[in-house]
Design a protein around this motif. Sequence first.
Motif, PDB file in Angstrom:
ATOM      1  N   LYS A 158      54.109  23.603  33.173  1.00  0.00           N
ATOM      2  CA  LYS A 158      55.048  24.482  33.865  1.00  0.00           C
ATOM      3  C   LYS A 158      54.447  25.826  34.270  1.00  0.00           C
ATOM      4  N   ILE A 159      53.326  26.208  33.671  1.00  0.00           N
ATOM      5  CA  ILE A 159      52.639  27.430  34.088  1.00  0.00           C
ATOM      6  C   ILE A 159      51.691  27.081  35.234  1.00  0.00           C
ATOM      7  N   ILE A 160      51.762  27.819  36.319  1.00  0.00           N
ATOM      8  CA  ILE A 160      50.924  27.559  37.491  1.00  0.00           C
ATOM      9  C   ILE A 160      49.629  28.357  37.341  1.00  0.00           C
ATOM     10  N   LEU A 161      48.552  27.670  37.021  1.00  0.00           N
ATOM     11  CA  LEU A 161      47.272  28.337  36.788  1.00  0.00           C
ATOM     12  C   LEU A 161      46.508  28.481  38.103  1.00  0.00           C
ATOM     13  N   LYS A 162      46.125  29.704  38.405  1.00  0.00           N
ATOM     14  CA  LYS A 162      45.329  29.991  39.590  1.00  0.00           C
ATOM     15  C   LYS A 162      43.895  30.257  39.140  1.00  0.00           C
ATOM     16  N   TYR A 163      43.058  29.215  39.220  1.00  0.00           N
ATOM     17  CA  TYR A 163      41.699  29.301  38.691  1.00  0.00           C
ATOM     18  C   TYR A 163      40.802  30.147  39.585  1.00  0.00           C
ATOM     19  N   ASN A 164      40.006  30.961  38.937  1.00  0.00           N
ATOM     20  CA  ASN A 164      39.030  31.803  39.610  1.00  0.00           C
ATOM     21  C   ASN A 164      37.661  31.426  39.070  1.00  0.00           C
ATOM     22  N   ASP A 165      36.907  30.644  39.826  1.00  0.00           N
ATOM     23  CA  ASP A 165      35.644  30.092  39.335  1.00  0.00           C
ATOM     24  C   ASP A 165      34.598  31.163  39.067  1.00  0.00           C
ATOM     25  N   THR A 166      34.559  32.184  39.883  1.00  0.00           N
ATOM     26  CA  THR A 166      33.486  33.166  39.779  1.00  0.00           C
ATOM     27  C   THR A 166      33.981  34.585  39.561  1.00  0.00           C
ATOM     28  N   GLY A 167      35.286  34.805  39.599  1.00  0.00           N
ATOM     29  CA  GLY A 167      35.818  36.151  39.465  1.00  0.00           C
ATOM     30  C   GLY A 167      35.700  36.694  38.053  1.00  0.00           C
ATOM     31  N   THR A 168      35.605  37.995  37.951  1.00  0.00           N
ATOM     32  CA  THR A 168      35.532  38.647  36.652  1.00  0.00           C
ATOM     33  C   THR A 168      36.935  38.927  36.133  1.00  0.00           C
ATOM     34  N   SER A 169      37.011  39.382  34.890  1.00  0.00           N
ATOM     35  CA  SER A 169      38.295  39.789  34.335  1.00  0.00           C
ATOM     36  C   SER A 169      38.894  40.924  35.157  1.00  0.00           C
ATOM     37  N   SER A 170      38.047  41.804  35.640  1.00  0.00           N
ATOM     38  CA  SER A 170      38.516  42.885  36.501  1.00  0.00           C
ATOM     39  C   SER A 170      39.168  42.338  37.765  1.00  0.00           C
ATOM     40  N   ASP A 171      38.555  41.309  38.354  1.00  0.00           N
ATOM     41  CA  ASP A 171      39.141  40.679  39.542  1.00  0.00           C
ATOM     42  C   ASP A 171      40.528  40.132  39.236  1.00  0.00           C
ATOM     43  N   ASN A 172      40.663  39.483  38.092  1.00  0.00           N
ATOM     44  CA  ASN A 172      41.942  38.897  37.716  1.00  0.00           C
ATOM     45  C   ASN A 172      43.005  39.971  37.493  1.00  0.00           C
ATOM     46  N   LEU A 173      42.607  41.076  36.888  1.00  0.00           N
ATOM     47  CA  LEU A 173      43.550  42.177  36.693  1.00  0.00           C
ATOM     48  C   LEU A 173      43.939  42.804  38.029  1.00  0.00           C
ATOM     49  N   GLN A 174      42.991  42.866  38.951  1.00  0.00           N
ATOM     50  CA  GLN A 174      43.310  43.358  40.289  1.00  0.00           C
ATOM     51  C   GLN A 174      44.325  42.443  40.968  1.00  0.00           C
ATOM     52  N   ASP A 175      44.175  41.130  40.749  1.00  0.00           N
ATOM     53  CA  ASP A 175      45.124  40.179  41.327  1.00  0.00           C
ATOM     54  C   ASP A 175      46.531  40.388  40.765  1.00  0.00           C
ATOM     55  N   VAL A 176      46.621  40.724  39.485  1.00  0.00           N
ATOM     56  CA  VAL A 176      47.925  41.033  38.892  1.00  0.00           C
ATOM     57  C   VAL A 176      48.510  42.279  39.551  1.00  0.00           C
ATOM     58  N   GLN A 177      47.712  43.305  39.677  1.00  0.00           N
ATOM     59  CA  GLN A 177      48.191  44.557  40.267  1.00  0.00           C
ATOM     60  C   GLN A 177      48.651  44.362  41.700  1.00  0.00           C
ATOM     61  N   ASN A 178      47.913  43.538  42.455  1.00  0.00           N
ATOM     62  CA  ASN A 178      48.196  43.359  43.872  1.00  0.00           C
ATOM     63  C   ASN A 178      49.238  42.279  44.152  1.00  0.00           C
ATOM     64  N   GLY A 179      49.754  41.639  43.085  1.00  0.00           N
ATOM     65  CA  GLY A 179      50.818  40.662  43.258  1.00  0.00           C
ATOM     66  C   GLY A 179      50.374  39.279  43.674  1.00  0.00           C
ATOM     67  N   ARG A 180      49.065  39.024  43.654  1.00  0.00           N
ATOM     68  CA  ARG A 180      48.597  37.685  43.999  1.00  0.00           C
ATOM     69  C   ARG A 180      48.912  36.685  42.893  1.00  0.00           C
ATOM     70  N   VAL A 181      49.029  37.197  41.668  1.00  0.00           N
ATOM     71  CA  VAL A 181      49.477  36.373  40.541  1.00  0.00           C
ATOM     72  C   VAL A 181      50.498  37.195  39.753  1.00  0.00           C
ATOM     73  N   ASP A 182      51.259  36.509  38.910  1.00  0.00           N
ATOM     74  CA  ASP A 182      52.282  37.190  38.123  1.00  0.00           C
ATOM     75  C   ASP A 182      51.746  37.763  36.823  1.00  0.00           C
ATOM     76  N   ALA A 183      50.690  37.163  36.288  1.00  0.00           N
ATOM     77  CA  ALA A 183      50.219  37.583  34.967  1.00  0.00           C
ATOM     78  C   ALA A 183      48.797  37.112  34.731  1.00  0.00           C
ATOM     79  N   TYR A 184      48.234  37.590  33.644  1.00  0.00           N
ATOM     80  CA  TYR A 184      46.888  37.233  33.202  1.00  0.00           C
ATOM     81  C   TYR A 184      46.878  37.351  31.688  1.00  0.00           C
ATOM     82  N   VAL A 185      46.137  36.491  31.009  1.00  0.00           N
ATOM     83  CA  VAL A 185      46.035  36.533  29.553  1.00  0.00           C
ATOM     84  C   VAL A 185      44.596  36.844  29.170  1.00  0.00           C
ATOM     85  N   ASN A 186      44.421  37.873  28.340  1.00  0.00           N
ATOM     86  CA  ASN A 186      43.084  38.226  27.886  1.00  0.00           C
ATOM     87  C   ASN A 186      43.203  39.119  26.662  1.00  0.00           C
ATOM     88  N   ASP A 187      42.071  39.657  26.250  1.00  0.00           N
ATOM     89  CA  ASP A 187      42.004  40.495  25.058  1.00  0.00           C
ATOM     90  C   ASP A 187      42.540  41.900  25.366  1.00  0.00           C
TER      91      ASP A 187
END
Length: 269
Positions: free
Chosen positions: A168-197
């Motif tokens: 039920k969780i829609i995973l948007k895989y980022n093969d080469t992106g960094t954690s920073s990229d993923n957090l940017q995606d959260v900020q910019n609304g491309r994804v709803d959330a991210y899980v990390n440390d």
Amino acid sequence: MKKSAFVAVLGLSLVILTGALSGCSSKEAASGDKVIYVGTQNDYPPFAFVNDKNELTGYDVEVVKEIDKKLDGYKFEFVPSGWDAIFLALDSNKIQVVADEVAKNPEREQKYLFSDEPYFQAQSVIVVKKGRTDIHSLKDLEGKKVAASVGDSYTQLLEQYNAKNGNKIILKYNDTGTSSDNLQDVQNGRVDAYVNDPVMVAATIKKEDLQVEAVGDPVQSDNINLVFKKDKQGEELKAKIDPIIKELTTDGTLKKLSEQWTGGEFIPQ
């Protein structure tokens, strides 16, 4: 105890790791010490990153340096790279150790050796755009788009949840992106959330002035270990390094480094 030297080979890409680094299997240094190449990221603060002096540093890096001070007969050299390239480099013996906030799981334990002694305890938290109030737990992520880096422990946590709960969780895989990229995606609304440390998240938010935040309680805690190739050399390194990690835990070195780099005591009990 020897005084060790460190060389940070910066800016490596997957192409370099599979090509130009073909000669980076362990070798003997001019001093007679055996050179061991240690893989880590260079953009994962505060664990492993390049500072404003162009030096590789961070909690994981400094822990390895402390180990090297106590390990006679070896000299460690760092090979920074992206997460996606690290295990490929270990498989092909371009590096012999991974120090990159890696947690054990059954799949990894089948393929690699892990230190018996952990050197950090990582938590997993959900990160959303600042001000969002509808997400606090893994269940709240159902039906939402969540950033995911292929093969990391946080992604596997989400994959395990999906396996038990109908994907039920829609995973948007980022093969080469960094954690920073993923957090940017959260900020910019491309994804709803991210899980990390939460430690890495806090450091990146501060560094890049991101409008995101961790929400809810930690969803999981994992001990973090060094990773070795499953071969004779890996077994030898593991046998020599485990007692040193235990010593660093007992004498308070890991506690001191954790407080310095993460602002808290994230030392396994």
